[in-house]
Design a protein around this motif. Sequence first.
Motif, short mmCIF file in Angstrom:
data_model
loop_
_atom_site.label_atom_id
_atom_site.label_comp_id
_atom_site.label_asym_id
_atom_site.label_seq_id
_atom_site.Cartn_x
_atom_site.Cartn_y
_atom_site.Cartn_z
N SER A 148 0.87 -1.17 0.00
CA SER A 148 0.00 0.00 0.00
C SER A 148 0.91 1.22 0.00
O SER A 148 1.71 1.39 0.90
CB SER A 148 -0.89 0.00 1.24
N PHE A 149 0.80 2.02 -1.02
CA PHE A 149 1.68 3.16 -1.18
C PHE A 149 1.21 4.35 -0.35
O PHE A 149 0.02 4.66 -0.33
CB PHE A 149 1.72 3.63 -2.64
N SER A 150 2.16 5.04 0.25
CA SER A 150 1.85 6.37 0.78
C SER A 150 1.71 7.28 -0.43
O SER A 150 2.16 6.92 -1.54
CB SER A 150 2.98 6.87 1.68
N ASP A 151 1.08 8.43 -0.26
CA ASP A 151 0.94 9.35 -1.39
C ASP A 151 2.30 9.73 -1.96
O ASP A 151 2.48 9.80 -3.17
CB ASP A 151 0.15 10.60 -0.98
N ASP A 152 3.29 9.96 -1.07
CA ASP A 152 4.63 10.33 -1.52
C ASP A 152 5.28 9.21 -2.32
O ASP A 152 5.87 9.44 -3.37
CB ASP A 152 5.53 10.69 -0.34
N ARG A 153 5.18 7.98 -1.81
CA ARG A 153 5.77 6.82 -2.50
C ARG A 153 5.10 6.60 -3.85
O ARG A 153 5.76 6.36 -4.84
CB ARG A 153 5.64 5.57 -1.61
N TYR A 154 3.78 6.69 -3.87
CA TYR A 154 3.05 6.51 -5.13
C TYR A 154 3.49 7.56 -6.15
O TYR A 154 3.80 7.24 -7.29
CB TYR A 154 1.53 6.59 -4.90
N SER A 155 3.55 8.81 -5.72
CA SER A 155 3.96 9.90 -6.63
C SER A 155 5.37 9.68 -7.15
O SER A 155 5.65 9.91 -8.32
CB SER A 155 3.88 11.26 -5.93
N SER A 156 6.25 9.24 -6.27
CA SER A 156 7.63 8.99 -6.65
C SER A 156 7.74 7.88 -7.71
O SER A 156 8.40 8.04 -8.73
CB SER A 156 8.43 8.63 -5.40
N VAL A 157 7.07 6.75 -7.45
CA VAL A 157 7.14 5.63 -8.39
C VAL A 157 6.42 5.98 -9.69
O VAL A 157 6.89 5.65 -10.78
CB VAL A 157 6.57 4.33 -7.76
N LYS A 158 5.30 6.67 -9.60
CA LYS A 158 4.56 7.09 -10.80
C LYS A 158 5.43 8.03 -11.64
O LYS A 158 5.50 7.89 -12.87
CB LYS A 158 3.25 7.76 -10.40
N GLY A 159 6.10 8.98 -10.98
CA GLY A 159 6.98 9.90 -11.70
C GLY A 159 8.11 9.16 -12.39
O GLY A 159 8.46 9.45 -13.54
N LEU A 160 8.69 8.17 -11.69
CA LEU A 160 9.75 7.36 -12.28
C LEU A 160 9.23 6.62 -13.51
O LEU A 160 9.86 6.62 -14.57
CB LEU A 160 10.28 6.37 -11.24
N SER A 161 8.06 6.02 -13.36
CA SER A 161 7.47 5.27 -14.47
C SER A 161 7.26 6.16 -15.69
O SER A 161 7.63 5.80 -16.81
CB SER A 161 6.14 4.66 -14.02
N LEU A 162 6.70 7.33 -15.48
CA LEU A 162 6.45 8.26 -16.59
C LEU A 162 7.76 8.75 -17.20
O LEU A 162 7.87 8.86 -18.42
CB LEU A 162 5.61 9.44 -16.11
N SER A 163 8.74 9.03 -16.37
CA SER A 163 10.04 9.53 -16.85
C SER A 163 10.78 8.51 -17.71
O SER A 163 11.50 8.88 -18.63
CB SER A 163 10.94 9.90 -15.67
N LEU A 164 10.61 7.23 -17.39
CA LEU A 164 11.36 6.18 -18.09
C LEU A 164 10.66 5.68 -19.35
O LEU A 164 11.27 4.97 -20.15
CB LEU A 164 11.62 5.01 -17.14
N LYS A 165 9.40 6.06 -19.55
CA LYS A 165 8.68 5.61 -20.75
C LYS A 165 9.41 6.07 -22.00
O LYS A 165 9.82 7.21 -22.12
CB LYS A 165 7.26 6.17 -20.76
N GLY A 166 9.62 5.16 -22.91
CA GLY A 166 10.32 5.48 -24.15
C GLY A 166 11.83 5.42 -24.03
O GLY A 166 12.54 5.62 -25.01
#
Length: 188
Positions: A148-166
């Motif tokens: 279960s992600f904290s809001d900060d952890r979720y934002s961090s992993v989501k940002g990483l995912s979006l940054s690495l796309k492509g």
Amino acid sequence: MNDKHIEYLSKLGLNKVEHAKGDFLNHLKGTAELLSDWGASKSLVLAGLYHSIYGTKDFERKSVSLDKRAEIQHLIGTESEELVYLFCVCDRRSFFSHLSSLKRNKITTFIIFDTIKKKTIVISRDILINLLELEVANLLDQAPESESFSDDRYSSVKGLSLSLKGIISEAASNALDEYLAKGMTRVS
């Protein structure tokens, strides 16, 4: 996975070293298996199998001394060992500082910092992408099965995912998205 590599790593006692989800050898194997599943090159898969053997900032245990680099090069190849070395001695967070340049696709060399020798290293675009993919495999192999992600952890992993796309392989990017989907239950 080649038995000679598992045998070598077992002789180092890595199956007896505690790690995030069990023992260190299982983590190394899990990281390599993820890379293999994603269709990574043989050299990147082998780098995944040995990725932290020189120790890292976060995992300080040095299973093999840096003065044995030639032995590891002989065992896994120069290309794989270079990735292992860079993964171990560089501040891996610095890999992510180059994401916008990677997306623009114009820069072909990048500078990272060797924290052991205290000097900069120039690496190619392909090496940086391999290091990023290796980091994702390393992170995902250590991730809890259900989190279960904290809001900060979720934002961090989501940002990483979006940054690495492509940038990283589609398979690795999809694995990161699947991890996020499993952890959609966020806790404040």
